[in-house]
Write a protein that holds these residues in place. Structure first.
Motif, PDB file in Angstrom:
ATOM      1  N   GLY A  53      68.935  68.993  83.258  1.00 16.38           N
ATOM      2  CA  GLY A  53      69.222  68.790  84.683  1.00 16.38           C
ATOM      3  C   GLY A  53      68.657  67.454  85.111  1.00 16.38           C
ATOM      4  N   GLY A  54      68.221  67.365  86.363  1.00 17.94           N
ATOM      5  CA  GLY A  54      67.563  66.150  86.821  1.00 17.94           C
ATOM      6  C   GLY A  54      66.342  65.882  85.953  1.00 17.94           C
ATOM      7  N   SER A  55      65.737  66.951  85.511  1.00 19.57           N
ATOM      8  CA  SER A  55      64.620  66.906  84.578  1.00 19.57           C
ATOM      9  C   SER A  55      65.026  67.803  83.403  1.00 19.57           C
ATOM     10  N   ASN A 105      71.442  58.059  88.873  1.00 14.18           N
ATOM     11  CA  ASN A 105      70.681  59.024  88.076  1.00 14.18           C
ATOM     12  C   ASN A 105      71.468  60.323  87.926  1.00 14.18           C
ATOM     13  N   ASP A 106      72.683  60.347  88.453  1.00 11.44           N
ATOM     14  CA  ASP A 106      73.502  61.561  88.401  1.00 11.44           C
ATOM     15  C   ASP A 106      74.535  61.417  87.286  1.00 11.44           C
ATOM     16  N   LEU A 107      74.484  62.352  86.355  1.00 12.45           N
ATOM     17  CA  LEU A 107      75.333  62.243  85.167  1.00 12.45           C
ATOM     18  C   LEU A 107      76.819  62.196  85.507  1.00 12.45           C
ATOM     19  N   ARG A 108      77.222  62.833  86.618  1.00 14.07           N
ATOM     20  CA  ARG A 108      78.645  62.804  86.986  1.00 14.07           C
ATOM     21  C   ARG A 108      79.091  61.380  87.285  1.00 14.07           C
ATOM     22  N   ALA A 154      70.565  74.848  83.587  1.00 17.10           N
ATOM     23  CA  ALA A 154      70.308  73.821  84.629  1.00 17.10           C
ATOM     24  C   ALA A 154      71.574  73.005  84.898  1.00 17.10           C
ATOM     25  N   GLY A 155      71.453  72.070  85.862  1.00 13.34           N
ATOM     26  CA  GLY A 155      72.634  71.389  86.426  1.00 13.34           C
ATOM     27  C   GLY A 155      73.591  70.838  85.388  1.00 13.34           C
ATOM     28  N   ILE A 156      73.081  70.121  84.410  1.00 16.73           N
ATOM     29  CA  ILE A 156      73.947  69.531  83.390  1.00 16.73           C
ATOM     30  C   ILE A 156      74.363  70.608  82.377  1.00 16.73           C
ATOM     31  N   ASN A 208      76.938  73.003  83.899  1.00 15.04           N
ATOM     32  CA  ASN A 208      78.184  72.489  84.487  1.00 15.04           C
ATOM     33  C   ASN A 208      78.941  71.482  83.645  1.00 15.04           C
ATOM     34  N   SER A 209      78.324  70.961  82.616  1.00 14.99           N
ATOM     35  CA  SER A 209      78.973  69.873  81.893  1.00 14.99           C
ATOM     36  C   SER A 209      79.467  70.343  80.526  1.00 14.99           C
TER      37      SER A 209
HETATM   38  P1  AMP Z   1      69.213  70.305  88.334  1.00 17.75           P
HETATM   39  O1  AMP Z   1      68.014  69.416  88.259  1.00 17.75           O
HETATM   40  O2  AMP Z   1      69.174  71.437  87.381  1.00 17.75           O
HETATM   41  O3  AMP Z   1      69.543  70.725  89.737  1.00 17.75           O
HETATM   42  O4  AMP Z   1      70.460  69.400  87.862  1.00 17.75           O
HETATM   43  C1  AMP Z   1      70.922  68.325  88.632  1.00 17.75           C
HETATM   44  C2  AMP Z   1      71.751  67.392  87.785  1.00 17.75           C
HETATM   45  O5  AMP Z   1      72.836  68.104  87.169  1.00 17.75           O
HETATM   46  C3  AMP Z   1      72.427  66.284  88.578  1.00 17.75           C
HETATM   47  O6  AMP Z   1      71.607  65.138  88.631  1.00 17.75           O
HETATM   48  C4  AMP Z   1      73.676  65.983  87.790  1.00 17.75           C
HETATM   49  O7  AMP Z   1      73.430  64.882  86.936  1.00 17.75           O
HETATM   50  C5  AMP Z   1      73.886  67.178  86.899  1.00 17.75           C
HETATM   51  N1  AMP Z   1      75.186  67.839  87.106  1.00 17.75           N
HETATM   52  C6  AMP Z   1      75.507  68.777  88.009  1.00 17.75           C
HETATM   53  N2  AMP Z   1      76.805  69.118  87.876  1.00 17.75           N
HETATM   54  C7  AMP Z   1      77.314  68.386  86.855  1.00 17.75           C
HETATM   55  C8  AMP Z   1      78.590  68.280  86.228  1.00 17.75           C
HETATM   56  N3  AMP Z   1      79.619  69.024  86.620  1.00 17.75           N
HETATM   57  N4  AMP Z   1      78.714  67.408  85.207  1.00 17.75           N
HETATM   58  C9  AMP Z   1      77.675  66.664  84.791  1.00 17.75           C
HETATM   59  N5  AMP Z   1      76.441  66.737  85.339  1.00 17.75           N
HETATM   60  C10 AMP Z   1      76.270  67.563  86.361  1.00 17.75           C
END
Ligand code: AMP
Length: 394
Positions: free
Chosen positions: A203-205, A275-278, A323-325, A328-329
């Motif tokens: 994720g972010g971390s 810093n956002d992978l998207r 987590a986020g990445i 969702n990725s």
């Molecule tokens: P978290 O710290 O677990 O909330 O994750 C946040 C991170 O998840 C964001 O900075 C994005 O880089 C990443 N993220 C969320 N959705 C996607 C997606 N559909 N594809 C790639 N990265 C994503």
């Protein structure tokens, strides 16, 4: 039993209220405040809104408050959030400057506001209490080790959640039961085949943890959350020689080096985009070479750690993404799993793209299962808070 979980940032306060009734776990309420300058009045506001919603009549309806504390050095585990915990947070604040001071201040305020309500700290380092000695050492002089320079590991609440849930999903309730009681009873032997899980919290971390029979054998993060995989703005692993070298070469103060390593490094520093992978992915698809390098390095780093734990564990029954990445990725999961058929892992591309939760994403023939498990760190804090309170009341 009502348990409040408080997530404290330097200017934010988020909370969740859980109710436990036998084996039922309910999330009753969640909320948060930004631009917080005084935790005391924010605690009052939080209680007032829980009262207004009818969840509690007064503070006596709160049976405990749990905190996901980050770094306490030798002080770790799931503990009463007392003055010793406060001191440990302040004593190691340099290693987690964004988290430790707010938690120390917040815990103090909760104690003043809610006398008699048990406060519990679940350290992010707690899940790594049983890693072998060699896995928590750096090859530094003994005086450094004695002073606290060692691998502690972080994201413990998340990886513990994954350890328990993956065991349940794989039909290993024996291992799930060990994870549930880990902070009370410690590791327990397992009869039958070992369960080997590699948990990727991306994720972010981000961090990767190897787990055998519900117990961590090691993790990618070390002394601080500035280690391991490249993080959103934070550096991840770095050769220690880089710091004195760059200080001299660019004439930087230690504080400026620290700032750049924590704010301008990681995926942001590599890509120069975000810093956002998207957004990094969009830029890479549009031909931005630095963005592509950031993606390649992230994937390489995840695979590096997955590979390390795969060998240490002697195989992998489940590779878990969270987590986020991770959740969702699909393309990151696909890249991490690419070319592993000789190791017995074959991802089913179509299922991976459909991304069903808690369902095997690998082919039927694949020896390793691949799972997306949405993590729930607050629930882990609430569960552990409940366990500690219940245990201490007999
Ligand atoms: P978290 O710290 O677990 O909330 O994750 C946040 C991170 O998840 C964001 O900075 C994005 O880089 C990443 N993220 C969320 N959705 C996607 C997606 N559909 N594809 C790639 N990265 C994503």
């Amino acid at each position: 039993m009502n348990i409040l979980v408080a997530n404290l940032g330097s200017t934010s306060f988020k909370y969740r209220l859980f109710r436990f009734d036998g084996s039922t776990e309910l999330l009753l309420a969640k909320g948060g405040y930004e631009r917080v300058t005084d935790y005391g009045s924010t605690i009052d506001d939080c209680l007032a809104s829980l009262r207004a919603a009818g969840h509690v009549r007064d503070a006596s309806d709160l049976h405990g408050v749990g905190f996901k504390t980050v770094q306490g050095g030798e002080v770790t585990g799931c503990l009463p959030a007392d003055e010793r915990v406060e001191q440990a947070l302040l004593g190691t604040a340099d290693l987690a400057p964004a988290h430790n001071p707010p938690y120390a201040a917040g815990i103090r305020q909760f104690r003043a506001k809610l006398p008699g309500v048990p406060l519990v700290a679940l350290f992010e380092t707690a899940f790594y209490q049983w890693v072998p000695a060699y896995a928590n050492r750096y090859a530094v002089p003994d005086s450094w080790f004695a002073a606290g320079v060692r691998r502690y590991g972080f994201h413990g609440a998340s990886h513990k959640f994954i350890a328990e849930r993956s065991a349940e999903l794989l039909g290993r309730n024996d291992v799930a039961a060990i994870v549930q009681r880990l902070y009370q009873d410690g590791p327990k032997p397992v009869t039958g085949s070992p369960l080997r899980v590699i948990s990727c919290h991306l994720g972010g971390s981000s961090s990767v943890t190897g787990i055998r029979n519900g117990v961590a054998i090691g993790t990618s993060m070390g002394l601080s959350p500035q280690s391991g995989l490249p993080q959103n703005n934070r550096v991840g692993d770095l050769d220690s020689a880089a710091i004195p070298f760059i200080q001299k070469k660019l004439n930087l103060t230690t504080a400026e080096v620290e700032r750049q390593l924590t704010k301008e490094s990681g995926l942001l520093g590599l890509s120069g985009v975000s810093n956002d992978l998207r957004e990094i992915r969009e830029a890479a698809l549009a031909g931005n070479a630095r963005a592509q390098t950031a993606i390649d390095l992230l994937i390489h780093s995840i695979r590096h750690w997955v590979g390390a734990f795969w060998l240490e564990l002697g195989g992998c029954d489940a590779l878990v993404f969270t987590a986020g990445i991770g959740e969702n990725s699909a393309w990151i999961r696909e890249a991490v799993c690419a070319g592993l058929s000789d190791l017995g892992l074959v991802l089913d591309s179509a299922v991976n793209n459909a991304a069903p939760i808690e369902t095997n994403l690998a082919t039927a023939a694949s020896r390793t299962r691949v799972l997306i498990i949405p993590t729930n760190e607050e629930l882990v804090v609430a569960r552990e808070t409940r366990r500690l309170i219940t245990a201490s009341h007999g």
